[in-house]
Design a protein around this motif. Structure first.
Motif, short mmCIF file in Angstrom:
data_model
loop_
_atom_site.label_atom_id
_atom_site.label_comp_id
_atom_site.label_asym_id
_atom_site.label_seq_id
_atom_site.Cartn_x
_atom_site.Cartn_y
_atom_site.Cartn_z
N ASN A 134 0.81 -1.22 0.00
CA ASN A 134 0.00 0.00 0.00
C ASN A 134 0.85 1.27 0.00
OD1 ASN A 134 -2.50 -1.42 0.16
ND2 ASN A 134 -2.12 -1.75 2.34
N ASN A 136 2.79 4.48 -0.91
CA ASN A 136 2.71 5.54 -1.92
C ASN A 136 4.02 6.32 -1.83
OD1 ASN A 136 2.18 7.74 -3.53
ND2 ASN A 136 0.15 8.14 -2.68
N LYS A 166 2.32 2.80 -5.49
CA LYS A 166 2.47 3.92 -6.40
C LYS A 166 3.86 4.54 -6.24
CE LYS A 166 0.20 8.32 -7.70
NZ LYS A 166 -0.89 9.26 -7.36
N GLU A 189 -0.16 13.03 -0.16
CA GLU A 189 -0.72 11.68 -0.05
C GLU A 189 0.36 10.61 0.14
OE1 GLU A 189 -3.92 11.32 0.11
OE2 GLU A 189 -4.26 13.45 -0.27
N ALA A 190 1.60 11.01 0.15
CA ALA A 190 2.69 10.04 0.22
C ALA A 190 2.76 9.37 1.59
CB ALA A 190 4.02 10.73 -0.09
#
Length: 347
Positions: A134, A136, A166, A189-190
Motif C-alpha cells: 500500500n 505511496n 504507487k 498523499e505520500a
C-alpha cells in the motif's frame, strides 16, 4: 597525505567483534585498523590495501597477515575492557541543555539513512516501512546531477521491483516550482519519501524553506517514512556537511532538518570520514552524529536503532558534563538499540 589523527585520552575499549551484540570502538589506531580489516573483508576497503588511517597502500602480503593477527588481538583487548569509548572535546564548544531530549527518540515515523551504494535490501525495507503493497512513494532525485539527461524511468524501474502501490518522481531545479501547490501535491498523499544520492547542496539550494520542505515536515509529523542514500541521507539532518576531505577545512550548511540535532556523514569507513564527523560533533555538542558506510543503512524507528547492510554505522553522542564524545559502532549482527540507552552517555 591522509595523516592518522592523534587520539586523546581517557579512552576505554569495548567489544568490537562480538556477534549479536552492540559493537563499540575506542578512538585508537589498532581498533580503527581492526574495523578496516573487517571492512576490507566486506569489500568496503580498496583492494590495494588502503585503510582508514592512511592513503598509502599496504604491501600485497600484509593484509592477510594483518587480518590473522589484528582480529585475535582486538578480541583479547576488548574482552577485558569496559564497554564505552570516550573522546575529549574542547571546552569552548556550546553545549546543549542537560535536560534536552533528542527529537529522533519520539519521531512517529521511520527514518532510513543509507551511506552510499543503494542496495535492494534498503529498498525492500523502506517500502515495507512506508506501507508495503500500500506504499505511496515519492522519489526525489534532485541531488543526482544527470537526472534530466538520463530521465526518470530508471528510478521507476529500480523501485518498481519492490512492489509499492504507487511511485511518483518529484524533481525540479527551480525554487519557484518547489513552491507550486500542484508540484508538491504528491507529498500530501505520500506514505514515504526517498532522496537519492548525488550532491547534498543541490537539495537545500532548491527545496530549503519552500512549500515542498513544509510538506516534507508534515509527512514526518504524520508518521510517514523518510530516507535517503549518500547525499540524500546527509541532507536530512539539521546540519549538513558539504565539504572537507583530508586536511581541508570542514564546510557546514543548514540541512533540511527533518531529523533535528543530527549530522550525518556517508561512506564513513570507505572514505576515512570518522575523524571528520567526530570533529563536527566536537564543535557542535548540541548535535549527535551518524556515520554510515557504503552499502549499509541505519534505521530509526519508534525509539529504536538497527542496521542493515554489509558494513558498519558509527554514532557519536556528546556528553556535555565532562566534555567527551562517545563513539559506538553497530553492524547488521548488532542487537536493536534503544535510543534512550544510546543517548545516555553516563559511564
Amino acid at each position: 597525505m591522509n595523516r592518522a589523527p592523534e587520539f586523546p585520552k581517557p579512552c576505554r575499549l569495548g567489544n568490537l567483534f562480538a556477534p549479536n551484540h552492540t559493537q563499540r570502538i575506542c578512538r585508537s589506531h589498532h581498533l580503527l585498523l581492526a574495523i578496516a580489516v573487517t571492512a576490507r573483508k566486506n569489500g568496503t576497503i580498496n583492494k590495494d590495501g588502503s585503510t582508514l588511517l592512511s592513503c598509502q597502500p599496504f604491501p600485497a602480503a600484509i593484509p592477510s597477515v594483518f587480518t590473522k593477527l589484528a582480529i585475535p588481538l582486538a578480541l583479547l583487548v576488548c574482552s577485558v575492557a569496559a564497554p564505552i569509548a570516550y573522546v575529549k572535546f574542547g571546552p569552548a564548544a556550546t553545549a546543549a541543555p542537560e535536560s534536552a531530549k533528542w527529537a529522533i527518540q519520539s519521531m512517529p515515523g521511520a527514518v532510513v539513512l543509507a551511506g552510499g551504494v543503494f542496495t535492494d535490501s534498503m529498498g525492500e525495507e523502506f517500502v515495507r516501512l512506508a506501507g508495503g503493497k500500500n506504499a505511496n512513494l515519492v522519489l526525489i532525485p534532485t541531488a543526482y546531477g544527470p537526472t534530466e539527461e538520463e530521465g526518470i524511468e530508471q528510478f521507476h524501474e529500480i523501485w518498481g521491483k519492490f512492489n509499492p502501490a504507487k511511485i511518483t518522481v518529484v524533481h525540479t531545479r527551480s525554487r519557484d516550482q518547489a513552491n507550486d501547490f500542484a508540484f508538491v501535491a504528491p507529498l500530501k498523499e505520500a506514505t514515504g519519501v526517498w532522496f537519492l544520492g548525488g550532491v547534498q547542496s543541490r537539495l537545500t539550494d532548491v527545496y530549503e524553506d519552500t512549500l515542498l520542505h513544509t510538506e516534507l515536515r508534515k509527512l514526518a509529523e504524520r508518521g510517514g517514512a523518510i530516507g535517503g542514500n549518500c547525499a540524500g541521507a546527509m541532507a536530512l539532518g539539521e546540519t549538513m556537511i558539504v565539504g572537507g576531505e583530508d586536511e581541508d577545512e570542514i564546510e557546514l550548511r543548514p540541512g533540511l532538518g527533518i531529523i533535528p540535532q543530527m549530522v550525518a556523514d556517508s561512506h564513513s569507513l570507505e572514505r576515512n570520514r570518522i575523524e571528520r564527523l567526530r570533529s563536527v560533533i566536537e564543535d557542535h555538542p548540541d548535535h549527535f552524529g551518524v556515520g554510515i558506510d557504503s552499502a549499509t543503512a541505519i534505521i530509526f524507528e519508534h525509539g529504536q536503532l538497527r542496521v542493515i547492510g554489509n558494513s558498519y554505522v558509527t554514532t557519536m553522542v556528546p556528553d556535555t558534563q565532562d566534555h567527551t564524545v562517545r563513539l559506538d559502532v553497530f553492524g547488521q549482527k548488532s542487537e536493536d538499540v534503544n535510543l534512550h540507552d544510546l543517548f545516555n552517555v553516563a559511564p
